[in-house]
Scaffold this motif. Structure first.
Motif, PDB file in Angstrom:
ATOM      1  N   GLY A 432       0.789  -1.220   0.000  1.00 26.74           N
ATOM      2  CA  GLY A 432       0.000   0.000   0.000  1.00 26.74           C
ATOM      3  C   GLY A 432       0.822   1.271   0.000  1.00 26.74           C
ATOM      4  N   LYS A 433       2.159   1.126   0.088  1.00 22.63           N
ATOM      5  CA  LYS A 433       3.085   2.264   0.063  1.00 22.63           C
ATOM      6  C   LYS A 433       2.754   3.297   1.147  1.00 22.63           C
ATOM      7  CE  LYS A 433       4.174   1.680  -4.836  1.00 22.63           C
ATOM      8  NZ  LYS A 433       4.248   2.295  -6.179  1.00 22.63           N
ATOM      9  N   LEU A 434       2.370   2.775   2.309  1.00 27.91           N
ATOM     10  CA  LEU A 434       2.106   3.655   3.438  1.00 27.91           C
ATOM     11  C   LEU A 434       3.420   4.144   4.043  1.00 27.91           C
ATOM     12  CD1 LEU A 434      -0.717   1.690   5.297  1.00 27.91           C
ATOM     13  CD2 LEU A 434      -0.952   3.427   3.506  1.00 27.91           C
ATOM     14  N   LYS A 435       3.378   5.283   4.693  1.00 23.25           N
ATOM     15  CA  LYS A 435       4.542   5.776   5.413  1.00 23.25           C
ATOM     16  C   LYS A 435       4.479   5.287   6.853  1.00 23.25           C
ATOM     17  CE  LYS A 435       5.465   9.767   2.498  1.00 23.25           C
ATOM     18  NZ  LYS A 435       5.846  11.200   2.449  1.00 23.25           N
ATOM     19  N   TYR A 436       5.658   5.147   7.464  1.00 21.98           N
ATOM     20  CA  TYR A 436       5.694   4.540   8.781  1.00 21.98           C
ATOM     21  C   TYR A 436       4.911   5.346   9.820  1.00 21.98           C
ATOM     22  CZ  TYR A 436       9.169   7.803  10.775  1.00 21.98           C
ATOM     23  OH  TYR A 436       9.814   8.908  11.265  1.00 21.98           O
ATOM     24  N   GLN A 437       4.795   6.676   9.615  1.00 24.19           N
ATOM     25  CA  GLN A 437       4.054   7.503  10.564  1.00 24.19           C
ATOM     26  C   GLN A 437       2.584   7.082  10.649  1.00 24.19           C
ATOM     27  OE1 GLN A 437       6.031   8.664   8.161  1.00 24.19           O
ATOM     28  NE2 GLN A 437       7.397  10.286   8.907  1.00 24.19           N
ATOM     29  N   GLN A 438       2.042   6.544   9.557  1.00 26.14           N
ATOM     30  CA  GLN A 438       0.659   6.100   9.568  1.00 26.14           C
ATOM     31  C   GLN A 438       0.471   4.895  10.483  1.00 26.14           C
ATOM     32  OE1 GLN A 438       0.853   6.395   5.034  1.00 26.14           O
ATOM     33  NE2 GLN A 438      -1.357   6.618   5.389  1.00 26.14           N
ATOM     34  N   LEU A 439       1.496   4.091  10.633  1.00 18.54           N
ATOM     35  CA  LEU A 439       1.436   2.956  11.555  1.00 18.54           C
ATOM     36  C   LEU A 439       1.623   3.424  12.988  1.00 18.54           C
ATOM     37  CD1 LEU A 439       3.527   0.267   9.653  1.00 18.54           C
ATOM     38  CD2 LEU A 439       1.087   0.710   9.533  1.00 18.54           C
ATOM     39  N   GLN A 440       2.539   4.366  13.175  1.00 13.89           N
ATOM     40  CA  GLN A 440       2.768   4.896  14.521  1.00 13.89           C
ATOM     41  C   GLN A 440       1.497   5.471  15.140  1.00 13.89           C
ATOM     42  OE1 GLN A 440       6.147   7.650  14.004  1.00 13.89           O
ATOM     43  NE2 GLN A 440       7.157   6.509  15.646  1.00 13.89           N
ATOM     44  N   ASN A 441       0.677   6.086  14.306  1.00 17.59           N
ATOM     45  CA  ASN A 441      -0.499   6.796  14.810  1.00 17.59           C
ATOM     46  C   ASN A 441      -1.804   6.015  14.633  1.00 17.59           C
ATOM     47  OD1 ASN A 441       1.025   9.146  15.553  1.00 17.59           O
ATOM     48  ND2 ASN A 441       1.138   9.675  13.380  1.00 17.59           N
ATOM     49  N   MET A 442      -1.706   4.779  14.179  1.00 18.75           N
ATOM     50  CA  MET A 442      -2.897   3.965  13.973  1.00 18.75           C
ATOM     51  C   MET A 442      -3.423   3.453  15.315  1.00 18.75           C
ATOM     52  SD  MET A 442      -3.345   0.751  11.338  1.00 18.75           S
ATOM     53  CE  MET A 442      -2.041  -0.223  12.093  1.00 18.75           C
ATOM     54  N   VAL A 443      -4.737   3.469  15.492  1.00 14.19           N
ATOM     55  CA  VAL A 443      -5.347   2.923  16.704  1.00 14.19           C
ATOM     56  C   VAL A 443      -5.446   1.408  16.547  1.00 14.19           C
ATOM     57  CG1 VAL A 443      -7.381   2.903  18.175  1.00 14.19           C
ATOM     58  CG2 VAL A 443      -6.651   5.040  17.086  1.00 14.19           C
ATOM     59  N   ILE A 444      -4.743   0.673  17.418  1.00 16.55           N
ATOM     60  CA  ILE A 444      -4.673  -0.782  17.336  1.00 16.55           C
ATOM     61  C   ILE A 444      -5.224  -1.382  18.623  1.00 16.55           C
ATOM     62  CG2 ILE A 444      -3.120  -2.755  17.091  1.00 16.55           C
ATOM     63  CD1 ILE A 444      -1.215  -0.956  15.546  1.00 16.55           C
ATOM     64  N   ALA A 445      -6.030  -2.415  18.492  1.00 13.11           N
ATOM     65  CA  ALA A 445      -6.661  -3.048  19.652  1.00 13.11           C
ATOM     66  C   ALA A 445      -5.614  -3.514  20.655  1.00 13.11           C
ATOM     67  CB  ALA A 445      -7.521  -4.225  19.207  1.00 13.11           C
ATOM     68  N   HIS A 446      -5.924  -3.341  21.911  1.00 17.66           N
ATOM     69  CA  HIS A 446      -5.041  -3.750  22.994  1.00 17.66           C
ATOM     70  C   HIS A 446      -5.700  -4.890  23.775  1.00 17.66           C
ATOM     71  CE1 HIS A 446      -2.250  -3.378  26.388  1.00 17.66           C
ATOM     72  NE2 HIS A 446      -3.311  -3.467  27.191  1.00 17.66           N
ATOM     73  N   PRO A 447      -4.934  -5.905  24.210  1.00 16.80           N
ATOM     74  CA  PRO A 447      -3.509  -6.108  23.966  1.00 16.80           C
ATOM     75  C   PRO A 447      -3.307  -7.120  22.830  1.00 16.80           C
ATOM     76  CG  PRO A 447      -4.202  -7.450  25.811  1.00 16.80           C
ATOM     77  CD  PRO A 447      -5.444  -6.777  25.262  1.00 16.80           C
ATOM     78  N   THR A 448      -2.705  -6.711  21.755  1.00 17.66           N
ATOM     79  CA  THR A 448      -2.436  -7.589  20.621  1.00 17.66           C
ATOM     80  C   THR A 448      -0.962  -7.500  20.253  1.00 17.66           C
ATOM     81  OG1 THR A 448      -2.906  -5.861  18.990  1.00 17.66           O
ATOM     82  CG2 THR A 448      -4.756  -7.266  19.676  1.00 17.66           C
ATOM     83  N   TRP A 449      -0.509  -8.487  19.492  1.00 16.60           N
ATOM     84  CA  TRP A 449       0.856  -8.437  18.964  1.00 16.60           C
ATOM     85  C   TRP A 449       1.010  -7.247  18.028  1.00 16.60           C
ATOM     86  CZ3 TRP A 449       4.349 -11.134  21.357  1.00 16.60           C
ATOM     87  CH2 TRP A 449       4.013 -12.353  21.952  1.00 16.60           C
ATOM     88  N   ALA A 450      -0.056  -6.911  17.327  1.00 16.82           N
ATOM     89  CA  ALA A 450       0.003  -5.841  16.328  1.00 16.82           C
ATOM     90  C   ALA A 450       0.340  -4.489  16.934  1.00 16.82           C
ATOM     91  CB  ALA A 450      -1.329  -5.762  15.587  1.00 16.82           C
ATOM     92  N   GLU A 451       0.197  -4.343  18.244  1.00 14.75           N
ATOM     93  CA  GLU A 451       0.535  -3.062  18.864  1.00 14.75           C
ATOM     94  C   GLU A 451       1.999  -2.676  18.641  1.00 14.75           C
ATOM     95  OE1 GLU A 451      -1.869  -1.769  22.665  1.00 14.75           O
ATOM     96  OE2 GLU A 451      -1.136  -3.823  22.903  1.00 14.75           O
ATOM     97  N   GLY A 452       2.805  -3.663  18.350  1.00 14.63           N
ATOM     98  CA  GLY A 452       4.194  -3.365  18.042  1.00 14.63           C
ATOM     99  C   GLY A 452       4.345  -2.459  16.839  1.00 14.63           C
ATOM    100  N   LEU A 453       3.338  -2.424  15.971  1.00 13.51           N
ATOM    101  CA  LEU A 453       3.376  -1.528  14.808  1.00 13.51           C
ATOM    102  C   LEU A 453       3.396  -0.069  15.241  1.00 13.51           C
ATOM    103  CD1 LEU A 453       0.711  -3.310  12.564  1.00 13.51           C
ATOM    104  CD2 LEU A 453       3.184  -3.421  12.298  1.00 13.51           C
ATOM    105  N   ASN A 454       2.841   0.216  16.399  1.00 11.73           N
ATOM    106  CA  ASN A 454       2.889   1.586  16.924  1.00 11.73           C
ATOM    107  C   ASN A 454       4.279   1.971  17.406  1.00 11.73           C
ATOM    108  OD1 ASN A 454      -0.405   1.641  18.538  1.00 11.73           O
ATOM    109  ND2 ASN A 454       0.169   2.157  16.467  1.00 11.73           N
TER     110      ASN A 454
END
Length: 465
Positions: A432-454
């Motif tokens: 998707g050619k996203l920039k890393y800042q979009q992952l840093q600021n994404m709201v991710i469900a807690h507690p999941t492994w995916a939170e590491g993307l933040n």
């Protein structure tokens, strides 16, 4: 007189099978020739059986470590024959499904069991199981014969009962001490598997570190992780002789950086690479070219030098993964049935090493980025900093992500719990050619492994010299 078909496929692998179905659904007559079991390496002695055994080994590990979670546990009692029987049941179910798909669910496909070799352009002689033979002609021929285990030039090897992964998968007794010659992905997975079943394991590798395609920090972390489970590594070792004494003990002799080593074990697994199944196809007869290792040479559309003849999957070299073979099928299907041209050389290369925890890889490593002169920054985060890791006790490993000058992700190495799944998240981000800042600021469900993307980008740093 030869029998004519619209399409001839040699090899029932992860490219050949779906291609046979696609052509049959398009109204073409298809002959599919398979010398061994239907389904290719993935179903029969690769992905499926290996991961089934790894699942059993993981259960044993859970029992062994249960006390760390407040549960009474102890040393598990491994019924190795039952472990193998479970694996066999999965394989048999998959084989049955493949056969049903090819012979019952799709008309227009003729499955022949035997060995095919070219006798003329787009013409093969099939030596059928049972002794008879049949000549087949087709304007389109697809070679999907895969690879087999490579055997090193090792004195004494022919005189001892060594195993490749094919034989090891059918072993009925747990090895007391398994020697593994080769420190690649196969060696890592089988080494951890048999250590968790209860075998002593020694891995012998000629290189200075494991996993030749990975960065040094990944290799070091993988080694330390497996050493913590009791696996012995002998690196920089040039094996030169193997023998077996009257009691059945194998001795592997190797020159190492610290002197001569004589490594003794009850079983020997040879995991030193693969060679293509191209040497008995009569390729010289039709002018198909191979490289010095025997891999069939193809262009970006998977065409060989012979008109109408294609090579799919591992037999044409390059990355040897099931998902790459399947994409070969899609490249050819789209070109020939849908008139959509796509290069087989312009595609991502995701892969996972199924140790526990896994290593998931996509895009460039640091070594590759340096060699290509690509400016990058790297974010590296220990898995233990993720809340989910602490809660589950799965704290081993780290995430490493490479970011280019445009703030886009160009590579990731995820050594940690669910490493393959998390790597795929980064692959989607890259597509998707996203920039890393979009992952840093994404709201991710807690507690999941995916939170590491933040959090993995918190400290992006220039690479060290």
């Amino acid at each position: 007189m030869p029998t004519s078909y619209d399409v001839l496929i040699i090899g029932s692998g992860q490219a050949g099978n779906p291609l046979a179905v696609a052509f049959a659904k398009a109204g073409r007559t298809v002959a599919l020739v398979e010398e061994n079991h239907l389904g290719g390496s993935c179903i029969n002695y690769g992905c499926s059986p290996t991961k089934a055994l790894l699942a059993s080994a993981e259960r044993a590990h859970h029992i062994r470590t249960a006390q760390e979670f407040g549960i009474a546990g102890g040393e598990p009692e491994v019924d190795f024959r039952a472990v193998i029987a479970r694996k066999d049941g999965i394989i048999h179910h998959s084989r049955k499904g493949v056969r049903q798909n090819l012979t019952e669910e799709n008309t227009g496909i003729t499955v022949l069991h035997g060995h095919a070799a070219f006798t003329a352009p787009r013409t093969v002689q099939v030596q059928l199981v049972g002794g008879s033979s049949q000549e087949i002609k087709a304007p389109l021929v697809f070679i999907n014969t895969g690879t087999r285990a490579a055997l090193p030039e090792l004195a004494g090897l022919a005189d001892v009962p060594y195993m490749t992964t094919t034989e090891l998968l059918d072993l009925q007794e747990l090895p007391e001490h398994l020697l593994i010659l080769g420190g690649g992905y196969i060696g890592m997975e089988f080494g951890q598997m048999f250590r968790r079943f209860g075998s002593k394991v020694t891995i012998i590798e000629s290189g200075a570190h494991l996993l030749e395609h990975e960065d040094a920090d990944v290799c070091q972390a993988m080694q330390e992780m497996l050493e913590a489970e009791g696996i012995e590594f002998v690196l920089g070792a040039e094996a030169h002789h193997v023998s077996r004494n009257a009691e059945g003990i194998l001795t592997l002799s190797a020159h190492t950086r610290t002197g001569e080593r004589r490594l003794r074990g009850s079983h020997l697994l040879v995991a030193t690479g693969r060679v293509p199944n191209s040497d008995k196809l009569g390729l010289d007869t039709i002018g198909v070219k191979t490289d010095e290792k025997g891999y069939i040479q193809v262009n970006s559309r998977l065409q060989t030098a012979a008109k109408g003849v294609y090579a799919l999957g591992d037999v044409h070299g390059g990355p040897q993964f099931t998902h790459i073979s399947y994409d070969d099928y899609r490249v050819v299907r789209d070109a020939l049935l849908h008139r959509k041209s796509r290069s087989a050389r312009q595609r991502p290369l995701p892969y996972t090493v199924f140790t526990d925890p896994q290593l998931g890889r996509i895009g460039l490593s640091e070594d590759q980025a340096r060699k290509q002169g690509i400016a990058y920054r790297v974010g590296k985060m220990p898995v233990r900093t993720i809340g989910r890791a602490r809660e589950t006790g799965r704290t081993t490993g780290f995430w490493k992500v490479l970011v280019d000058a445009q703030d886009r992700i160009i590579g990731a190495a995820i050594l940690g719990a669910e490493g393959g799944e998390i790597m795929t998240m980064f692959q989607l981000v890259m597509m998707g050619k996203l920039k890393y800042q979009q992952l840093q600021n994404m709201v991710i469900a807690h507690p999941t492994w995916a939170e590491g993307l933040n959090n993995v980008f918190t400290k992006l740093e220039a690479p060290t010299a």
